[in-house]
Design an enzyme around this catalytic site. Structure first.
Site, PDB file in Angstrom:
ATOM      1  N   LYS A 126       0.867  -1.187   0.000  1.00  0.00           N
ATOM      2  CA  LYS A 126       0.000   0.000   0.000  1.00  0.00           C
ATOM      3  C   LYS A 126       0.893   1.222   0.000  1.00  0.00           C
ATOM      4  O   LYS A 126       2.052   1.146   0.424  1.00  0.00           O
ATOM      5  CB  LYS A 126      -0.875   0.014   1.257  1.00  0.00           C
ATOM      6  CG  LYS A 126      -2.121   0.864   1.136  1.00  0.00           C
ATOM      7  CD  LYS A 126      -3.248   0.099   0.470  1.00  0.00           C
ATOM      8  CE  LYS A 126      -4.447   0.946   0.175  1.00  0.00           C
ATOM      9  NZ  LYS A 126      -5.589   0.105  -0.257  1.00  0.00           N
ATOM     10  N   ASP A 166      -7.007   4.115  -4.610  1.00  0.00           N
ATOM     11  CA  ASP A 166      -7.692   3.995  -3.322  1.00  0.00           C
ATOM     12  C   ASP A 166      -8.307   5.387  -3.108  1.00  0.00           C
ATOM     13  O   ASP A 166      -8.530   6.116  -4.094  1.00  0.00           O
ATOM     14  CB  ASP A 166      -6.704   3.602  -2.199  1.00  0.00           C
ATOM     15  CG  ASP A 166      -7.407   3.176  -0.904  1.00  0.00           C
ATOM     16  OD1 ASP A 166      -7.875   2.027  -0.839  1.00  0.00           O
ATOM     17  OD2 ASP A 166      -7.521   3.986   0.030  1.00  0.00           O
TER      18      ASP A 166
HETATM   19  P1  NDP Z   1     -12.941   7.671  -3.242  1.00  0.00           P
HETATM   20  O1  NDP Z   1     -11.850   8.659  -3.054  1.00  0.00           O
HETATM   21  O2  NDP Z   1     -13.476   7.436  -4.603  1.00  0.00           O
HETATM   22  O3  NDP Z   1     -14.164   8.031  -2.304  1.00  0.00           O
HETATM   23  C1  NDP Z   1     -14.001   8.130  -0.926  1.00  0.00           C
HETATM   24  C2  NDP Z   1     -15.328   8.512  -0.293  1.00  0.00           C
HETATM   25  O4  NDP Z   1     -15.239   8.392   1.104  1.00  0.00           O
HETATM   26  C3  NDP Z   1     -15.697   9.956  -0.569  1.00  0.00           C
HETATM   27  O5  NDP Z   1     -17.090  10.059  -0.576  1.00  0.00           O
HETATM   28  C4  NDP Z   1     -15.084  10.659   0.629  1.00  0.00           C
HETATM   29  O6  NDP Z   1     -15.710  11.902   0.935  1.00  0.00           O
HETATM   30  C5  NDP Z   1     -15.347   9.676   1.735  1.00  0.00           C
HETATM   31  N1  NDP Z   1     -14.313   9.814   2.764  1.00  0.00           N
HETATM   32  C6  NDP Z   1     -12.976   9.679   2.597  1.00  0.00           C
HETATM   33  N2  NDP Z   1     -12.313   9.902   3.729  1.00  0.00           N
HETATM   34  C7  NDP Z   1     -13.249  10.195   4.627  1.00  0.00           C
HETATM   35  C8  NDP Z   1     -13.200  10.506   5.997  1.00  0.00           C
HETATM   36  N3  NDP Z   1     -12.022  10.576   6.665  1.00  0.00           N
HETATM   37  N4  NDP Z   1     -14.377  10.720   6.627  1.00  0.00           N
HETATM   38  C9  NDP Z   1     -15.549  10.642   5.954  1.00  0.00           C
HETATM   39  N5  NDP Z   1     -15.656  10.337   4.649  1.00  0.00           N
HETATM   40  C10 NDP Z   1     -14.534  10.115   4.005  1.00  0.00           C
HETATM   41  O7  NDP Z   1     -12.387   6.325  -2.610  1.00  0.00           O
HETATM   42  P2  NDP Z   1     -12.904   4.815  -2.832  1.00  0.00           P
HETATM   43  O8  NDP Z   1     -14.361   4.793  -3.081  1.00  0.00           O
HETATM   44  O9  NDP Z   1     -11.996   4.188  -3.803  1.00  0.00           O
HETATM   45  O10 NDP Z   1     -12.575   4.181  -1.402  1.00  0.00           O
HETATM   46  C11 NDP Z   1     -13.532   4.086  -0.357  1.00  0.00           C
HETATM   47  C12 NDP Z   1     -13.114   3.001   0.620  1.00  0.00           C
HETATM   48  O11 NDP Z   1     -13.032   1.746  -0.071  1.00  0.00           O
HETATM   49  C13 NDP Z   1     -11.747   3.176   1.283  1.00  0.00           C
HETATM   50  O12 NDP Z   1     -11.796   2.633   2.581  1.00  0.00           O
HETATM   51  C14 NDP Z   1     -10.831   2.318   0.421  1.00  0.00           C
HETATM   52  O13 NDP Z   1      -9.674   1.910   1.121  1.00  0.00           O
HETATM   53  C15 NDP Z   1     -11.759   1.154   0.131  1.00  0.00           C
HETATM   54  N6  NDP Z   1     -11.429   0.314  -1.020  1.00  0.00           N
HETATM   55  C16 NDP Z   1     -11.290   0.850  -2.268  1.00  0.00           C
HETATM   56  C17 NDP Z   1     -11.021   0.030  -3.346  1.00  0.00           C
HETATM   57  C18 NDP Z   1     -10.937   0.546  -4.738  1.00  0.00           C
HETATM   58  O14 NDP Z   1     -10.806  -0.260  -5.639  1.00  0.00           O
HETATM   59  N7  NDP Z   1     -11.033   1.850  -4.985  1.00  0.00           N
HETATM   60  C19 NDP Z   1     -10.821  -1.415  -3.169  1.00  0.00           C
HETATM   61  C20 NDP Z   1     -11.068  -1.894  -1.831  1.00  0.00           C
HETATM   62  C21 NDP Z   1     -11.346  -1.031  -0.814  1.00  0.00           C
HETATM   63  P3  NDP Z   1     -15.000  13.285   0.517  1.00  0.00           P
HETATM   64  O15 NDP Z   1     -15.316  13.461  -0.934  1.00  0.00           O
HETATM   65  O16 NDP Z   1     -15.608  14.303   1.388  1.00  0.00           O
HETATM   66  O17 NDP Z   1     -13.540  13.100   0.785  1.00  0.00           O
HETATM   67  O1  2IT Z   2      -7.894  -1.680  -0.811  1.00  0.00           O
HETATM   68  C1  2IT Z   2      -7.824  -2.194  -1.949  1.00  0.00           C
HETATM   69  O2  2IT Z   2      -7.948  -3.405  -2.132  1.00  0.00           O
HETATM   70  C2  2IT Z   2      -7.601  -1.287  -3.089  1.00  0.00           C
HETATM   71  N1  2IT Z   2      -7.558  -0.072  -2.905  1.00  0.00           N
HETATM   72  C3  2IT Z   2      -7.399  -1.853  -4.462  1.00  0.00           C
HETATM   73  C4  2IT Z   2      -5.995  -2.342  -4.643  1.00  0.00           C
HETATM   74  C5  2IT Z   2      -5.633  -2.777  -6.029  1.00  0.00           C
HETATM   75  O3  2IT Z   2      -4.448  -3.080  -6.212  1.00  0.00           O
HETATM   76  O4  2IT Z   2      -6.480  -2.837  -6.922  1.00  0.00           O
END
Ligand code: NDP
Ligand code: 2IT
Length: 453
Positions: A126, A166
């Site tokens: 990460k 992420d």
């Molecule tokens: P994005 O940046 O696309 O979206 C993040 C969302 O979460 C936004 O709505 C953001 O709001 C909100 N957010 C972020 N930080 C905070 C905080 N500290 N408090 C409240 N709201 C918050 O990210 P993803 O959708 O990609 O990721 C969301 C979650 O999913 C994370 O935990 C990530 O680790 C996990 N994840 C993502 C994967 C991926 O493929 N993208 C894979 C597996 C897990 P704002 O716009 O106000 O910041």
């Molecule tokens: O938390 C996760 O699994 C991710 N943000 C995706 C990682 C990846 O390599 O696709």
């Protein structure tokens, strides 16, 4: 908790006393492994849990760049290469002002077990930066990404370490990062996943985490002879994961009634239809606006701003059957979990990484609800990254249906692995124990095979 488990946890905590998120992730895994350590003392002797909690390599670097006003800015960049026992390091990059070593180490640690569960050959890693993309111009984001990659490029490669997105890192950022890597290395390889479709990306990768979390919920419901059809769902976040969770829930005949960002949440009792979701996607991905706009646009929807004085998040108190926390770590605490249960929720499928606090998890387990923890339920994202790597290696691309079918199969097999491991070690129906044990065994046995390195 047995002596050996508390000793291991104590040793790991004492080594880095100021890393609460990392400690939380370690404590959950090591506690879950208690029945394994009893059956297999060789892991204790080999210091397997201490070894898995120590990054193989950790890079921390200066990222200087110049903003649109001509001012020099300095951010901090990180890459944690946690474990390469079963494949090259693999995991996302997070750009968010809260990023620090504790958060990235918890994410890298979780990633090791998650990637093992996917069935694909990927180690765990990460990285990211405390850079805040909010309010920055496209040019500023590009200059930052170029500066970040100017150091990162020497540590990564398609057979070494393959980053992805992420929080704060989506298609735009991956594009800028890839461009700079290619320029520095003069190589066109699959060094990042989540790439654009014209230049090596995989169909379904953007959708995969949200779709996967919904497929996992469907698998859990199937164990009780139920489906998602007609279910009301609470979704948090409004980014990549949340958006495609809502899309798939709509396709499956369920209704999502909430979305959020870090400022507040919207509640729409009529449901977030495909048309309303299209508005959210434009708002968040193109205009980069705030969720508050949703409530002014759609009648019947309400917006509630975050109230820092509250000890809970009212989003989780609405009546529903399913919840998909998809924003960030520790967004559901013990009170929220109680409220979920009171409101009728009996399925929780985590799109985010570690979104529920240990107190919240205890509430789920005491109430015996269907609880799919992040490292199992959100593994569809990294699994599809693995499929992108496979396509890049073949210099070929699969159709949407082919990738989606593989994703479905992978989510099914993760579900099965959790159920079987939980039952084999005496905790039937406990996906926490099942996922941690199944994820651990493959990595630990590979490390045993490869000696003390
Ligand atoms: P994005 O940046 O696309 O979206 C993040 C969302 O979460 C936004 O709505 C953001 O709001 C909100 N957010 C972020 N930080 C905070 C905080 N500290 N408090 C409240 N709201 C918050 O990210 P993803 O959708 O990609 O990721 C969301 C979650 O999913 C994370 O935990 C990530 O680790 C996990 N994840 C993502 C994967 C991926 O493929 N993208 C894979 C597996 C897990 P704002 O716009 O106000 O910041
Ligand atoms: O938390 C996760 O699994 C991710 N943000 C995706 C990682 C990846 O390599 O696709």
């Amino acid at each position: 908790m047995s002596n050996i488990v508390s000793e291991i946890i104590g040793e790991i905590k004492a080594r880095d006393p100021n890393q609460p998120e990392f400690h939380q992730a370690v404590e959950e895994v090591v506690t879950s492994l208690e029945p394994v350590l009893k059956k297999r003392p060789e892991y204790v002797k080999a210091k397997m849990l201490q070894r898995i909690a120590e990054p193989e390599r950790l890079m921390m670097f200066r990222v200087p760049w110049v903003d649109d006003q001509g001012q020099v800015q300095v951010n901090r960049g990180f890459r944690i290469e946690m474990n390469s026992a079963i494949g090259p390091y693999k995991g996302g990059l997070r750009f968010h002002p809260s990023v620090n070593l504790s958060i990235l180490k918890f994410l890298a640690y979780e990633q090791v077990f998650k990637n093992s569960l996917t069935t694909l050959p990927m180690g765990g890693g990460k990285g990211g930066s405390d850079f805040d993309p909010k309010g920055k111009s496209d040019n500023e984001v590009m200059r930052f990404c170029q500066a970040f990659m100017s150091e990162l490029f020497r540590h990564i490669g398609p057979d070494t370490d393959v980053p992805a997105g992420d929080i704060g890192v989506g298609g735009r950022e991956i594009g800028f990062l890839f461009g700079q890597y290619k320029k520095l290395r003069n190589e066109f390889t699959g060094v990042l996943t989540g790439k654009g479709l014209n230049w090596g990306g995989s169909l379904i990768r953007p959708e995969a985490t949200g779709y996967g979390a919904v497929y996992f919920a469907a698998e859990m419901l199937a164990t009780r002879g139920e489906t998602l059809k007609g279910k009301t769902c609470l979704v948090s976040g409004s980014g990549n994961v949340a958006q495609y969770t809502v899309e798939k829930l709509n396709e499956m005949g369920a209704k999502s009634v909430t979305l959020s960002d870090s400022s507040g949440y919207i509640y729409d009792p009529a449901g977030i239809s495909p048309e309303k979701l299209a508005f959210v996607m434009d708002l968040k991905n193109v205009r980069r606006g705030r969720m508050q706009e949703y409530a002014s646009k759609f009648k019947g929807a309400t917006y509630t701003a975050v109230n820092p004085k509250l000890d809970h998040n009212p989003l989780w108190a609405h009546k529903a059957q399913c919840a998909f926390p998809s924003a960030t770590q520790n967004e559901v605490n013990g009170i929220d979990a109680q409220n979920l249960i009171k409101g009728g929720v009996y399925v929780v499928s985590e799109g985010a990484n570690m979104p529920t606090t240990p107190e919240g998890i205890s509430v789920y387990l005491e109430n015996k609800i269907l609880y799919g923890l992040g490292k199992a339920a959100n593994a569809g994202g990294v699994a599809t990254s693995g499929l992108e790597m496979a396509q890049n290696s073949m210099r070929y691309s699969w159709t949407r249906e082919e990738v989606d079918n593989r994703l479905k199969m992978i989510m099914k097999s993760i579900h099965k692995a959790c159920v079987e491991a939980a039952a084999a070690y005496g905790h039937p129906g406990n996906y926490v124990i099942g996922a941690n044990i199944a994820g651990f065994l493959k990595v630990a046995d590979s490390m045993m095979d490869q000696g003390v390195v």
